[in-house]
Design a protein around this motif. Sequence first.
Motif, mmCIF file in Angstrom:
data_model
loop_
_atom_site.group_PDB
_atom_site.id
_atom_site.type_symbol
_atom_site.label_atom_id
_atom_site.label_comp_id
_atom_site.label_asym_id
_atom_site.label_seq_id
_atom_site.Cartn_x
_atom_site.Cartn_y
_atom_site.Cartn_z
ATOM 1 N N VAL A 118 0.863 -1.149 0.046
ATOM 2 C CA VAL A 118 -0.035 -0.004 -0.088
ATOM 3 C C VAL A 118 0.693 1.280 0.124
ATOM 4 N N SER A 119 0.253 2.377 -0.243
ATOM 5 C CA SER A 119 1.125 3.547 -0.246
ATOM 6 C C SER A 119 1.411 3.840 1.546
ATOM 7 N N PRO A 120 2.322 4.951 1.552
ATOM 8 C CA PRO A 120 2.808 5.362 2.903
ATOM 9 C C PRO A 120 1.677 5.803 3.422
ATOM 10 N N GLU A 121 0.768 6.550 2.863
ATOM 11 C CA GLU A 121 -0.479 7.218 3.268
ATOM 12 C C GLU A 121 -1.393 6.256 3.951
ATOM 13 N N ASP A 122 -1.700 5.213 3.166
ATOM 14 C CA ASP A 122 -2.627 4.280 3.371
ATOM 15 C C ASP A 122 -2.006 3.267 4.566
ATOM 16 N N ALA A 123 -0.738 3.315 4.744
ATOM 17 C CA ALA A 123 0.011 2.331 5.852
ATOM 18 C C ALA A 123 -0.217 3.333 7.160
ATOM 19 N N LEU A 124 -0.155 4.552 6.981
ATOM 20 C CA LEU A 124 -0.167 5.428 8.321
ATOM 21 C C LEU A 124 -1.710 5.358 8.808
ATOM 22 N N LEU A 125 -2.558 5.449 7.749
ATOM 23 C CA LEU A 125 -3.867 5.578 8.363
ATOM 24 C C LEU A 125 -4.227 4.107 8.753
ATOM 25 N N LYS A 126 -3.877 3.143 8.125
ATOM 26 C CA LYS A 126 -4.021 1.882 8.870
ATOM 27 C C LYS A 126 -3.660 1.652 10.342
ATOM 28 N N SER A 127 -2.418 2.348 10.566
ATOM 29 C CA SER A 127 -1.949 2.250 11.876
ATOM 30 C C SER A 127 -2.849 3.036 12.813
ATOM 31 N N VAL A 128 -3.210 4.161 12.398
ATOM 32 C CA VAL A 128 -4.269 4.920 13.255
ATOM 33 C C VAL A 128 -5.577 4.228 13.558
ATOM 34 N N HIS A 129 -6.117 3.499 12.614
ATOM 35 C CA HIS A 129 -7.200 2.662 12.795
ATOM 36 C C HIS A 129 -6.992 1.707 13.895
ATOM 37 N N GLU A 130 -5.739 0.977 13.636
ATOM 38 C CA GLU A 130 -5.309 -0.045 14.770
ATOM 39 C C GLU A 130 -5.209 0.274 16.043
ATOM 40 N N ALA A 131 -4.377 1.692 16.020
ATOM 41 C CA ALA A 131 -4.137 2.152 17.269
ATOM 42 C C ALA A 131 -5.746 2.328 18.160
ATOM 43 N N ALA A 132 -6.761 2.952 17.237
ATOM 44 C CA ALA A 132 -8.018 3.342 17.814
ATOM 45 C C ALA A 132 -8.587 2.042 18.281
ATOM 46 N N LEU A 133 -8.566 0.982 17.620
ATOM 47 C CA LEU A 133 -9.111 -0.235 17.819
ATOM 48 C C LEU A 133 -8.480 -0.996 19.254
ATOM 49 N N HIS A 134 -7.060 -0.934 19.267
ATOM 50 C CA HIS A 134 -6.481 -1.304 20.542
ATOM 51 C C HIS A 134 -6.881 -0.735 21.749
ATOM 52 N N ARG A 135 -7.191 0.626 21.399
ATOM 53 C CA ARG A 135 -7.470 1.409 22.900
ATOM 54 C C ARG A 135 -9.035 1.395 22.993
ATOM 55 N N GLY A 136 -9.797 0.885 22.070
ATOM 56 C CA GLY A 136 -11.235 0.653 22.142
ATOM 57 C C GLY A 136 -12.140 1.917 22.075
ATOM 58 N N ILE A 137 -11.298 2.856 21.099
ATOM 59 C CA ILE A 137 -12.001 3.948 20.907
ATOM 60 C C ILE A 137 -12.881 3.684 19.610
ATOM 61 N N VAL A 138 -14.212 4.053 19.831
ATOM 62 C CA VAL A 138 -15.353 3.708 18.953
ATOM 63 C C VAL A 138 -16.070 5.187 18.755
ATOM 64 N N GLY A 139 -16.242 5.387 17.547
ATOM 65 C CA GLY A 139 -16.825 6.636 17.213
ATOM 66 C C GLY A 139 -17.473 6.850 15.691
#
Length: 65
Positions: free
Chosen positions: A24-45
């Motif tokens: 994937v692009s670096p932008e997509d990889a960064l966005l995926k990491s943000v989503h994974e961090a949110a999931l890890h922390r239980g952030i739902v919105g």
Amino acid sequence: MDITVRLSPQDDKMLREIAEAEGVSPEDALLKSVHEAALHRGIVGNVAGTTASAPARPADLLELM
């Protein structure tokens, strides 16, 4: 929202290696990491894509790592 992310040379290298490994692009990889961090922390919105990319079960999350 558009943001500019300033990375150290080491972080930039890691991001590019992750993106290449994921195909994937670096932008997509960064966005995926943000989503994974949110999931890890239980952030739902109402974050676009967060729930869509959430694993169906906890064991699936381990496959993302």
